[in-house]
Design a protein around this motif. Structure first.
Motif, PDB file in Angstrom:
ATOM      1  N   LEU A  47      -1.971  19.537 -35.371  1.00  0.00           N
ATOM      2  CA  LEU A  47      -3.532  20.424 -35.376  1.00  0.00           C
ATOM      3  C   LEU A  47      -2.769  21.227 -34.572  1.00  0.00           C
ATOM      4  CD1 LEU A  47      -6.234  17.459 -35.375  1.00  0.00           C
ATOM      5  CD2 LEU A  47      -5.462  18.908 -36.992  1.00  0.00           C
ATOM      6  N   PRO A  48      -3.837  22.808 -34.919  1.00  0.00           N
ATOM      7  CA  PRO A  48      -3.787  23.618 -34.189  1.00  0.00           C
ATOM      8  C   PRO A  48      -3.849  23.809 -32.903  1.00  0.00           C
ATOM      9  CG  PRO A  48      -4.710  24.345 -36.622  1.00  0.00           C
ATOM     10  CD  PRO A  48      -4.505  22.555 -36.900  1.00  0.00           C
ATOM     11  N   GLN A  52      -2.344  16.952 -31.678  1.00  0.00           N
ATOM     12  CA  GLN A  52      -2.793  15.358 -32.206  1.00  0.00           C
ATOM     13  C   GLN A  52      -2.076  15.787 -33.789  1.00  0.00           C
ATOM     14  OE1 GLN A  52      -6.624  13.742 -33.182  1.00  0.00           O
ATOM     15  NE2 GLN A  52      -6.005  11.495 -33.002  1.00  0.00           N
ATOM     16  N   THR A  53      -1.404  14.699 -34.119  1.00  0.00           N
ATOM     17  CA  THR A  53      -0.366  14.786 -35.342  1.00  0.00           C
ATOM     18  C   THR A  53      -1.832  14.771 -36.499  1.00  0.00           C
ATOM     19  OG1 THR A  53      -0.738  12.612 -35.791  1.00  0.00           O
ATOM     20  CG2 THR A  53       1.285  14.211 -34.521  1.00  0.00           C
ATOM     21  N   VAL A  54      -1.769  15.203 -37.754  1.00  0.00           N
ATOM     22  CA  VAL A  54      -2.794  15.721 -38.481  1.00  0.00           C
ATOM     23  C   VAL A  54      -2.289  14.746 -39.511  1.00  0.00           C
ATOM     24  CG1 VAL A  54      -3.417  16.993 -40.712  1.00  0.00           C
ATOM     25  CG2 VAL A  54      -1.563  18.261 -39.312  1.00  0.00           C
ATOM     26  N   ILE A  55      -1.938  13.394 -39.347  1.00  0.00           N
ATOM     27  CA  ILE A  55      -2.104  12.234 -39.937  1.00  0.00           C
ATOM     28  C   ILE A  55      -3.264  11.629 -38.964  1.00  0.00           C
ATOM     29  CG2 ILE A  55      -0.253  10.917 -38.983  1.00  0.00           C
ATOM     30  CD1 ILE A  55      -2.176  10.410 -42.561  1.00  0.00           C
ATOM     31  N   GLU A 131     -13.126  17.778 -47.517  1.00  0.00           N
ATOM     32  CA  GLU A 131     -11.312  17.552 -47.416  1.00  0.00           C
ATOM     33  C   GLU A 131     -11.095  18.073 -46.051  1.00  0.00           C
ATOM     34  OE1 GLU A 131     -10.157  16.284 -50.623  1.00  0.00           O
ATOM     35  OE2 GLU A 131     -11.573  16.869 -51.070  1.00  0.00           O
ATOM     36  N   ALA A 132     -11.814  18.333 -44.905  1.00  0.00           N
ATOM     37  CA  ALA A 132     -11.165  18.357 -43.746  1.00  0.00           C
ATOM     38  C   ALA A 132     -11.872  17.753 -42.866  1.00  0.00           C
ATOM     39  CB  ALA A 132     -11.179  20.542 -43.540  1.00  0.00           C
ATOM     40  N   THR A 133     -10.940  17.138 -41.934  1.00  0.00           N
ATOM     41  CA  THR A 133     -12.003  16.444 -41.228  1.00  0.00           C
ATOM     42  C   THR A 133     -12.750  17.860 -40.444  1.00  0.00           C
ATOM     43  OG1 THR A 133     -10.235  16.289 -38.940  1.00  0.00           O
ATOM     44  CG2 THR A 133     -10.465  14.908 -40.892  1.00  0.00           C
ATOM     45  N   PRO A 134     -13.524  16.543 -39.285  1.00  0.00           N
ATOM     46  CA  PRO A 134     -14.494  17.672 -38.327  1.00  0.00           C
ATOM     47  C   PRO A 134     -13.712  18.755 -37.516  1.00  0.00           C
ATOM     48  CG  PRO A 134     -15.819  15.819 -38.534  1.00  0.00           C
ATOM     49  CD  PRO A 134     -14.446  15.412 -39.271  1.00  0.00           C
ATOM     50  N   ASP A 135     -12.735  17.591 -36.775  1.00  0.00           N
ATOM     51  CA  ASP A 135     -11.990  18.980 -36.241  1.00  0.00           C
ATOM     52  C   ASP A 135     -11.114  20.267 -36.476  1.00  0.00           C
ATOM     53  OD1 ASP A 135     -11.891  17.808 -33.458  1.00  0.00           O
ATOM     54  OD2 ASP A 135     -10.607  16.035 -34.667  1.00  0.00           O
ATOM     55  N   GLU A 136     -10.858  19.461 -37.931  1.00  0.00           N
ATOM     56  CA  GLU A 136     -10.031  20.401 -38.714  1.00  0.00           C
ATOM     57  C   GLU A 136     -11.231  21.854 -39.119  1.00  0.00           C
ATOM     58  OE1 GLU A 136      -6.645  18.037 -40.833  1.00  0.00           O
ATOM     59  OE2 GLU A 136      -8.536  18.018 -41.748  1.00  0.00           O
ATOM     60  N   GLN A 137     -12.667  21.263 -39.410  1.00  0.00           N
ATOM     61  CA  GLN A 137     -13.258  22.717 -39.925  1.00  0.00           C
ATOM     62  C   GLN A 137     -13.404  23.680 -38.862  1.00  0.00           C
ATOM     63  OE1 GLN A 137     -16.276  21.102 -41.827  1.00  0.00           O
ATOM     64  NE2 GLN A 137     -15.238  19.285 -42.468  1.00  0.00           N
ATOM     65  N   LEU A 138     -13.218  22.869 -37.953  1.00  0.00           N
ATOM     66  CA  LEU A 138     -13.902  23.794 -36.503  1.00  0.00           C
ATOM     67  C   LEU A 138     -12.564  24.596 -35.353  1.00  0.00           C
ATOM     68  CD1 LEU A 138     -15.847  24.310 -33.661  1.00  0.00           C
ATOM     69  CD2 LEU A 138     -14.515  22.662 -32.507  1.00  0.00           C
ATOM     70  N   ALA A 139     -11.333  23.657 -35.983  1.00  0.00           N
ATOM     71  CA  ALA A 139      -9.932  25.184 -36.576  1.00  0.00           C
ATOM     72  C   ALA A 139      -9.171  26.001 -37.578  1.00  0.00           C
ATOM     73  CB  ALA A 139      -8.699  24.138 -35.902  1.00  0.00           C
ATOM     74  N   ASP A 140     -10.388  26.361 -38.507  1.00  0.00           N
ATOM     75  CA  ASP A 140     -10.051  26.715 -39.571  1.00  0.00           C
ATOM     76  C   ASP A 140     -11.576  27.589 -39.373  1.00  0.00           C
ATOM     77  OD1 ASP A 140      -8.845  25.495 -40.991  1.00  0.00           O
ATOM     78  OD2 ASP A 140      -9.589  24.276 -42.544  1.00  0.00           O
ATOM     79  N   ALA A 141     -12.449  26.860 -38.472  1.00  0.00           N
ATOM     80  CA  ALA A 141     -13.564  28.103 -38.055  1.00  0.00           C
ATOM     81  C   ALA A 141     -13.141  29.423 -37.113  1.00  0.00           C
ATOM     82  CB  ALA A 141     -14.959  27.615 -38.004  1.00  0.00           C
ATOM     83  N   HIS A 142     -12.235  29.082 -36.253  1.00  0.00           N
ATOM     84  CA  HIS A 142     -12.213  29.484 -35.050  1.00  0.00           C
ATOM     85  C   HIS A 142     -11.014  30.126 -35.594  1.00  0.00           C
ATOM     86  CE1 HIS A 142      -9.549  29.977 -31.413  1.00  0.00           C
ATOM     87  NE2 HIS A 142     -10.625  30.243 -31.273  1.00  0.00           N
ATOM     88  N   GLN A 143     -10.581  30.039 -36.486  1.00  0.00           N
ATOM     89  CA  GLN A 143      -9.043  30.764 -37.267  1.00  0.00           C
ATOM     90  C   GLN A 143      -9.414  32.017 -37.483  1.00  0.00           C
ATOM     91  OE1 GLN A 143      -5.903  28.744 -39.254  1.00  0.00           O
ATOM     92  NE2 GLN A 143      -4.945  30.216 -38.563  1.00  0.00           N
ATOM     93  N   ALA A 144     -10.415  31.469 -38.334  1.00  0.00           N
ATOM     94  CA  ALA A 144     -11.080  32.553 -39.593  1.00  0.00           C
ATOM     95  C   ALA A 144     -11.714  33.917 -38.530  1.00  0.00           C
ATOM     96  CB  ALA A 144     -12.211  32.060 -39.971  1.00  0.00           C
TER      97      ALA A 144
END
Length: 303
Positions: A47-48, A52-55, A131-144
């Motif tokens: 993950l960004p 932790q690994t993505v899988i 399609e994304a986990t909550p962790d990934e959604q949070l990371a994507d929102a932060h990146q945006a």
């Protein structure tokens, strides 16, 4: 095979424990990675946050969602086990279990629906990108948000005067830890007679070495001749290190010119400049901090 999204992992997670025996989470992760024939590189993709690994993150969230829907139980620390409801889902459920399908179970719907506390106004329910986990959604929102801030910063820098930009470059180097205080560490040279040098900064607090700076507040691409001029100016100063910063970008020839030299020349384009400003809180400040916490399983250990 691409790393599956966490919804695609849900049914395989149930299938992996279909025999009814408790399964260690580490074994479950291995089962899923093998099921989807993930390469070593895919298994190790992180993950960004890098924590932790993505899988593993996706398997973990699939386990959480299935547990909240009553399809899985967690009989002991680090273990999972299928329930009768889970067996029924395997027998009669869809080929791909999704968050939307899990909402048929009231306890999961309650878990998944956000309820802002003490709010007099009903919250507008926005369906997340499932399609994304909550962790990934949070990371994507932060990146945006960070990308939007970087774009705003770069626009402001491009609108500033050349003199302001030259001082900003010195301030950035100081913010990155070069030389100490602004008064002691860095200075912008005079607008005329600078011989191709826009700023000089101490590399360390003692001033054992200095870094020469060139700042170009340009909209057009910086090409090789400008880098060659900067290298010439460094040579005349008998300098060993230089940083060329622009608000635009460098051509391939410009980047090639900075390679293979006895003098160390670092090129920073507009995108990298904005990123460094955000990273070092130059021209921006912290608006709000969110703490993301996780379960401390060691606290509950009774060994």
């Amino acid at each position: 095979m691409p790393i599956p999204d966490f919804q695609s992992v849900m049914r395989p997670v149930l299938a992996a424990v279909a025999d009814g025996a408790p399964l260690a989470l580490s074994e479950l992760r291995e089962c899923i990675a093998s099921e989807f024939q993930l390469s070593e590189e895919e298994r190790n993709e992180r993950l960004p946050s890098g924590k932790q690994t993505v899988i593993n993150n996706r398997v973990g969230w699939a386990r959480t969602y299935l547990n909240k829907a009553g399809l899985l139980s967690i009989p002991a620390k680090g273990r999972v086990q299928i329930t009768e409801r889970g067996r029924e889902a395997l027998d009669n459920g869809p080929a791909r279990i999704t968050v939307g399908w899990l909402k048929r179970y009231p306890e999961f719907a309650d878990f998944h629906t956000a309820r802002p506390a003490d709010s007099a106004v009903p919250a507008v329910q926005v369906e997340p990108v499932e399609e994304a986990t909550p962790d990934e959604q949070l990371a994507d929102a932060h990146q945006a948000l960070m990308q939007s801030l970087a774009d705003e910063l770069l626009a402001q820098v491009r609108a500033a005067s050349p003199a302001f930009f030259e001082q900003l470059v010195v301030d950035l180097m100081i913010a990155m830890g070069y030389g100490g205080s602004r008064k002691e560490a860095g200075r912008a040279t005079q607008a005329t007679g600078d011989d191709g040098i826009d700023g000089i900064i101490k590399e360390d607090k003692l001033g054992l070495d200095v870094i020469y700076l060139q700042a170009k507040r340009w909209a057009n691409t910086v090409h090789r001749p400008e880098i060659d001029k900067f290298i010439g100016a460094l040579t005349r100063q008998r300098a060993r290190k230089g940083v060329f910063i622009t608000t635009s970008e460098f051509s391939a020839g410009a980047r090639e010119a900075a390679l293979g030299l006895d003098i160390k020349v670092v090129l920073i384009d507009g995108s990298e400049l904005a990123r460094l400003m955000v990273e070092n809180n130059l021209g921006c400040s912290v608006k709000q901090v969110y703490e993301v916490k996780h379960l401390d399983s060691d606290y509950f250990s009774e060994d």
